[in-house]
Design a protein around this motif. Structure first.
Motif, PDB file in Angstrom:
ATOM      1  N   GLN A 102      41.992  35.494  40.346  1.00 12.19           N
ATOM      2  CA  GLN A 102      42.200  33.986  40.524  1.00 12.19           C
ATOM      3  C   GLN A 102      42.686  33.564  39.011  1.00 12.19           C
ATOM      4  N   TRP A 153      41.352  46.575  40.515  1.00 14.14           N
ATOM      5  CA  TRP A 153      42.281  46.334  41.523  1.00 14.14           C
ATOM      6  C   TRP A 153      43.008  47.917  41.881  1.00 14.14           C
ATOM      7  N   ASN A 173      43.009  49.457  45.656  1.00 16.81           N
ATOM      8  CA  ASN A 173      44.332  49.474  46.353  1.00 16.81           C
ATOM      9  C   ASN A 173      45.444  50.549  46.072  1.00 16.81           C
ATOM     10  N   SER A 190      41.026  38.053  43.008  1.00 18.72           N
ATOM     11  CA  SER A 190      42.010  37.366  43.812  1.00 18.72           C
ATOM     12  C   SER A 190      41.444  37.057  45.109  1.00 18.72           C
ATOM     13  N   ALA A 191      41.917  35.895  45.568  1.00 17.43           N
ATOM     14  CA  ALA A 191      41.322  35.257  46.980  1.00 17.43           C
ATOM     15  C   ALA A 191      42.341  36.179  48.003  1.00 17.43           C
ATOM     16  N   ARG A 192      41.801  36.083  49.238  1.00 16.97           N
ATOM     17  CA  ARG A 192      42.613  36.839  50.307  1.00 16.97           C
ATOM     18  C   ARG A 192      43.663  35.787  50.891  1.00 16.97           C
ATOM     19  N   TRP A 193      44.941  36.422  51.240  1.00 19.22           N
ATOM     20  CA  TRP A 193      46.124  35.500  51.731  1.00 19.22           C
ATOM     21  C   TRP A 193      46.332  35.900  53.328  1.00 19.22           C
ATOM     22  N   ASP A 233      43.535  42.578  50.006  1.00 23.01           N
ATOM     23  CA  ASP A 233      43.678  41.021  49.867  1.00 23.01           C
ATOM     24  C   ASP A 233      44.465  40.486  51.042  1.00 23.01           C
TER      25      ASP A 233
END
Length: 530
Positions: free
Chosen positions: A66, A197, A201, A80-83, A45
Motif C-alpha cells: 500500500q 510478493w 506470485n 497491497s490491497a486487492r483490486w 491481488d
C-alpha cells in the motif's frame, strides 16, 4: 550530483551514488505490442495485463504494498490491497518521492508516495508451467534517488532464460529516517515486502520462488549487503549479487547516532519533541519533507544498525556466520573513482590542478592519510591530476572494501569474485557523452554490459558484444544455481583462492584470473586507514 570531495566523510559513512548527470535523456521502454494477445496473469491481488516485446513479456508497475502515506509513513509496509477487473501493467508506476537527481528522467522533484511497485520481465518461453530462476534487482542512487525503471533487464532475461523483477523502495527521509518509537530501515522493510510478493506470485509468471537471487548495484548492492545480515529476508532468496556495493564495508549507522540525526532533521520541520516527532512529520506534505532534505547527502541516509531488522553490522554478521548462508557474487569496477573525480572538479569547469592535488587528497581523506595517498598516487604516474585523484578515491571507497568484504563473506558461504575492467566501456547514459575525460571502467560502467540503463541500449563494438555475451553467461549461470562460468572462459574464482576474475575485452587481454588486485589498488594503505 555525486558526492563531491568536500563532502566526503569517513568511508564507513559514505554512500556512493549511481552516476553523474550531464545530459537529459528520455527513458525508452522496450519495443512492445499490446492489444490482441497481450499477456494476462492473475496475481494474488488481481489480474494484470502486460505486453509482449521483442525480448519476451513485461509487466510494469504492479503494486506490492500500500502507499506509505499519511498514517502509514515511517511504518513497515503493508501488503497491497486487492483490486477488481484487470489492472493495466504496460507502464511504469510512480517513482518514489525524491528531489532532483543526476540521472535521465529524474530532472524534477517527485512527490508521489504511492510508489511501492515491481516490474516483471520474462523470456518468451516463461509460463506458469515453467520453473525458471528469478533475479530480483534493487536499483542504485545513493538511497536518495533513482527508480526500478532505471534498469531495463529484458534482454538479460531473454539471454539468460531467467525471470527478472525490479522494485521501488522508499528513499531519503521516507526510507531511512530513524526516530524514537519507530523501527527505522523502512527501505529495507520495503525490499523484504517485495521479496514476499515474489514468493507469493512469481510462479504465476513462470518463475521458481525457490530459486531467487537478490542483486543490486551501488546503493542497491549496499541493500543486498544489509539484506544478507537481516533476519527479515532470510529464506526468501538462495543467492546474492553485490555490484559496487561494499563501500564503507557495508556499514550502517548505530541506532543512537541515527536517532540523533533523525531528530535534528525533524526539528528543521518544527517537530522537535522526540515523543511526537514521527506523528508531527506525518502531518507535513511530501514537498515540505523533500525541501527539508535538500542540502543533506548520501551519508545522511543509510541503514540503521541495532534492532530487529538489522541487529548488527553486516560484516560482523558475515564474520560470525549469522548472516544468510547463500552463495554470493561480489565485485567492483577497476576505475570506480573517475566519475567522482569528474563530478568534484571537471563538471564545474574547475579541473583539478597539480597545485591543488595535495589539498584535495587532504580534504577527502584527512591530513595523515592524504599525505600517504600523495606518495602512493604521485602525479607523475597519471596523465592528469583528476585521474590520480579518481584512482585514490575509487580504491578507498570501492576496490579495497570489496576485497575486505570478500573475506568477511567467506565465513558464511561461497563467495565468487570479479572486477569489471573494460577501459573501453561506452559511457553510462547519464555521463556527458562529449566530455574531455577518460572515464574508463568507472562506477556503473558494467551495467551497460548487462542491461539497458534508462532503456537505452549502448553502442558496442564486436569485442564489447562478445564481453556482453560472456558476462550474461557468468551472471546467468550463477542465477541458475551454479558457480559463475562462461563457455571457453576462465571460471570466476572463489574467494578462498585469493584471486579475482578481471572482465575485459580481448584487445585488453581478455578475461583473466589475477591475485594482484590488493597491490594494484594499494589496499595496504586503505586497509590501515579504516
Amino acid at each position: 550530483m555525486i558526492v563531491p570531495a568536500r563532502l566526503v566523510r569517513p568511508v564507513r559513512r559514505v554512500l556512493a551514488p549511481l552516476a553523474v548527470a550531464a545530459v537529459v535523456l528520455s527513458p525508452l521502454p522496450a519495443t512492445a505490442t499490446s492489444g490482441v494477445g497481450a499477456p494476462l496473469v492473475r496475481t494474488a491481488d488481481g489480474w494484470v495485463r502486460g505486453e509482449r516485446t521483442a525480448e519476451g513479456r513485461q509487466f510494469l508497475g504492479i503494486p506490492y504494498a500500500q502507499a506509505p502515506s499519511g498514517d502509514l509513513r515511517w511504518r513497515a509496509p503493508r501488503p497491497s490491497a486487492r483490486w477488481h477487473g484487470v489492472k493495466d501493467a504496460t507502464s511504469y508506476g510512480n517513482d518514489c518521492a525524491q528531489n532532483t537527481y543526476w540521472a535521465p528522467g529524474h530532472e524534477k522533484q517527485q512527490t508521489a508516495e504511492d510508489c511501492l511497485d515491481v516490474n516483471v520481465y520474462t523470456p518468451p518461453a516463461a509460463s506458469r508451467r515453467g520453473k525458471l530462476p528469478v533475479m530480483v534487482w534493487i536499483h542504485g542512487g545513493a538511497n536518495i534517488g533513482g527508480a526500478a525503471r532505471d534498469i531495463v533487464p529484458d534482454t538479460f532475461a531473454r539471454a539468460t532464460n531467467t525471470v527478472v523483477v525490479s522494485l521501488n523502495y522508499r528513499l531519503g527521509a521516507a526510507g531511512f529516517l530513524t526516530l524514537p518509537g519507530t523501527t527505522g530501515n523502512f527501505a529495507l522493510l520495503d525490499q523484504q515486502q517485495a521479496l514476499r510478493w515474489v514468493q507469493t506470485n512469481i510462479g504465476r509468471f513462470g518463475g521458481d520462488r525457490h530459486r531467487v537471487t537478490l542483486a543490486g548495484e551501488s546503493a542497491g548492492g549496499g541493500a543486498v549487503c544489509a539484506q544478507l545480515a537481516s533476519p527479515g529476508s532470510r529464506g526468501m532468496y538462495r543467492a546474492a549479487v553485490i555490484q559496487s556495493g561494499t563501500y564503507g564495508d557495508c556499514a550502517g549507522r548505530n541506532r543512537e547516532e541515527a536517532e540523533k540525526s533523525g531528530l535534528a532533521f525533524a526539528a528543521k520541520l518544527g517537530c522537535a519533541q522526540p515523543a511526537s516527532a514521527a506523528a508531527c512529520l506525518r502531518g507535513k506534505s511530501t514537498k515540505e519533507i523533500l525541501d527539508a532534505q535538500k542540502g543533506t547527502g548520501a551519508a545522511d541516509w543509510t541503514y540503521t544498525v541495532g534492532g530487529a531488522s538489522l541487529p548488527q553490522q553486516p560484516t560482523e554478521a558475515f564474520a560470525s556466520g549469522e548472516a544468510a548462508r547463500v552463495p554470493v557474487m561480489n565485485g567492483a569496477n577497476s576505475n570506480e573513482g573517475l566519475v567522482f573525480a569528474y563530478d568534484s572538479f571537471d563538471r564545474w569547469g574547475t579541473p583539478l590542478t597539480a597545485d591543488g592535488y595535495a589539498k584535495a587528497l587532504t580534504s577527502a581523506f584527512g591530513a595523515k592519510t592524504g599525505a600517504e595517498a600523495l606518495a602512493t598516487y604521485p602525479l607523475s604516474s597519471y596523465e592528469r591530476p583528476g585521474y590520480a585523484y579518481g584512482a585514490a578515491f575509487g580504491d578507498r571507497l570501492f576496490a579495497c572494501p570489496a576485497l575486505r568484504v570478500d573475506q568477511s563473506l567467506a565465513a558464511r558461504g561461497p563467495v565468487y569474485t570479479y572486477e569489471f575492467a573494460d577501459r573501453t566501456s561506452p559511457l553510462f547514459a547519464s555521463l556527458p557523452q562529449n566530455a574531455d575525460f577518460d572515464f574508463g571502467a568507472t562506477h556503473a560502467a558494467e551495467l551497460n554490459y548487462l542491461f539497458k540503463p534508462y532503456g537505452i541500449a549502448p553502442r558496442l563494438t564486436a569485442e564489447q558484444r562478445a564481453l556482453v555475451d560472456q558476462m550474461a553467461q557468468y551472471w546467468g549461470s550463477f542465477v541458475h544455481g551454479s558457480a559463475p562460468r562462461s563457455a571457453g572462459q576462465p571460471a570466476m574464482p572463489r574467494q578462498e583462492s585469493g584471486a579475482v576474475l578481471r572482465l575485459r575485452t580481448t584487445a585488453a587481454g581478455g578475461n583473466a584470473v589475477t591475485s594482484g588486485l590488493h597491490a594494484a589498488h594499494h589496499c595496504g594503505l586503505w586497509d590501515s586507514a579504516v
